[in-house]
Scaffold this motif. Structure first.
Motif, PDB file in Angstrom:
ATOM      1  N   GLU A  80     -34.383 -33.471  81.097  1.00 24.66           N
ATOM      2  CA  GLU A  80     -35.100 -34.735  80.966  1.00 24.66           C
ATOM      3  C   GLU A  80     -36.236 -34.648  79.941  1.00 24.66           C
ATOM      4  O   GLU A  80     -36.342 -35.530  79.063  1.00 24.66           O
ATOM      5  CB  GLU A  80     -35.618 -35.165  82.334  1.00 24.66           C
ATOM      6  N   PRO A  81     -37.086 -33.619  79.995  1.00 23.86           N
ATOM      7  CA  PRO A  81     -38.148 -33.515  78.973  1.00 23.86           C
ATOM      8  C   PRO A  81     -37.584 -33.406  77.551  1.00 23.86           C
ATOM      9  O   PRO A  81     -38.164 -33.955  76.606  1.00 23.86           O
ATOM     10  CB  PRO A  81     -38.903 -32.242  79.371  1.00 23.86           C
ATOM     11  N   GLU A  82     -36.461 -32.702  77.402  1.00 21.61           N
ATOM     12  CA  GLU A  82     -35.851 -32.573  76.068  1.00 21.61           C
ATOM     13  C   GLU A  82     -35.340 -33.919  75.577  1.00 21.61           C
ATOM     14  O   GLU A  82     -35.498 -34.264  74.398  1.00 21.61           O
ATOM     15  CB  GLU A  82     -34.710 -31.558  76.122  1.00 21.61           C
ATOM     16  N   VAL A 141     -36.473 -36.860  76.473  1.00 22.22           N
ATOM     17  CA  VAL A 141     -37.655 -37.667  76.153  1.00 22.22           C
ATOM     18  C   VAL A 141     -38.154 -37.331  74.753  1.00 22.22           C
ATOM     19  O   VAL A 141     -38.476 -38.218  73.950  1.00 22.22           O
ATOM     20  CB  VAL A 141     -38.764 -37.423  77.204  1.00 22.22           C
ATOM     21  N   ARG A 142     -38.212 -36.045  74.442  1.00 21.79           N
ATOM     22  CA  ARG A 142     -38.697 -35.609  73.131  1.00 21.79           C
ATOM     23  C   ARG A 142     -37.756 -36.046  72.004  1.00 21.79           C
ATOM     24  O   ARG A 142     -38.196 -36.552  70.967  1.00 21.79           O
ATOM     25  CB  ARG A 142     -38.858 -34.089  73.119  1.00 21.79           C
ATOM     26  N   HIS A 143     -36.456 -35.878  72.218  1.00 26.92           N
ATOM     27  CA  HIS A 143     -35.486 -36.229  71.170  1.00 26.92           C
ATOM     28  C   HIS A 143     -35.396 -37.733  70.953  1.00 26.92           C
ATOM     29  O   HIS A 143     -35.277 -38.189  69.812  1.00 26.92           O
ATOM     30  CB  HIS A 143     -34.105 -35.687  71.534  1.00 26.92           C
ATOM     31  N   GLY A 184     -37.648 -40.093  72.020  1.00 23.89           N
ATOM     32  CA  GLY A 184     -38.913 -40.752  71.795  1.00 23.89           C
ATOM     33  C   GLY A 184     -39.157 -41.931  72.710  1.00 23.89           C
ATOM     34  O   GLY A 184     -39.740 -42.946  72.293  1.00 23.89           O
ATOM     35  N   ARG A 221     -40.179 -41.289  80.059  1.00 28.40           N
ATOM     36  CA  ARG A 221     -39.393 -40.488  80.993  1.00 28.40           C
ATOM     37  C   ARG A 221     -38.584 -41.364  81.954  1.00 28.40           C
ATOM     38  O   ARG A 221     -37.438 -41.067  82.253  1.00 28.40           O
ATOM     39  CB  ARG A 221     -40.329 -39.566  81.772  1.00 28.40           C
TER      40      ARG A 221
END
Length: 206
Positions: free
Chosen positions: A37-39, A41-43, A45, A48
């Motif tokens: 999930e964090p990855e 969100v980062r990819h 943009g 969450r």
């Protein structure tokens, strides 16, 4: 006459479509674990919560399997495959193979009428390579029947065995040669008969 004004596609729908594209394109193949999930969100943009709801939506549609403590895995390449997995995932393998065999026979009959010269060239190459599973898939594709092709592919995902790695049947090449000859001669009856005699399920004991 007044018609409803289409609403713009929202962020949630765009995220769902982006994740679905990763699955249908093969970037995330069946059996693979998707980014955390964090990855995501980062990819992507995005927030969450948006990612979480998009993943849940695809899990609800049968494409993803959320395994708490392990991650989220791809289990199907489309909503149809997901539905079939939920409905027939526990079916006897013999039943799945039997239905796939029936589809192969129907595909061969139709392919004898609709195959192109390009189809025949591909089948020649696959026959020479001894690519058993690919040969069967190519015959089905030559039917030009989208529904049949989709059902055949998705039923294949229900198989507990890796058909591509299965050893070829001793008489497969001879049977495939006769099937290819029937397709080249545009003989639906002969093609169906050869497909019935040498359908791929028989190679696996089906």
């Amino acid at each position: 006459m007044l018609r409803p004004v289409p609403r713009p596609v929202g962020l949630f729908e765009r995220v769902v479509d982006r994740l679905r594209q990763q699955i249908t394109s093969g970037a995330w193949p069946v059996g693979s674990r998707i980014p955390t999930e964090p990855e995501l969100v980062r990819h992507l943009g995005v927030a969450r919560n948006t990612v979480r709801e998009a993943v849940r939506a695809l899990a609800h549609n049968g494409l993803l399997d959320i395994r708490h403590g392990s991650g989220t895995y791809v289990v199907a390449t489309s909503e149809l495959a997901g539905v079939m997995r939920r409905r027939f995932g526990g079916a006897e393998q013999g039943d799945v193979i039997e239905v796939r065999g029936a589809l192969e026979v129907a595909a061969a009959r139709t392919a004898a009428r609709r195959r192109t010269e390009e189809d025949l060239r591909l089948l020649d190459v696959l026959l020479e390579r001894g690519a058993d599973a690919d040969f069967h898939r190519a015959v089905v594709a030559a039917s030009r029947n989208e529904v049949l092709v989709e059902l055949y592919a998705h039923l294949g995902q229900l198989s507990a065995r890796d058909r591509s790695a299965a050893p070829p049947c001793p008489d497969a090449r001879e049977g495939h040669s006769r099937l290819l000859a029937a397709l080249r001669a545009s003989a639906p009856g002969a093609a169906a008969a050869e497909a019935a005699a040498h359908r791929f399920g028989r190679h696996l004991g089906g």
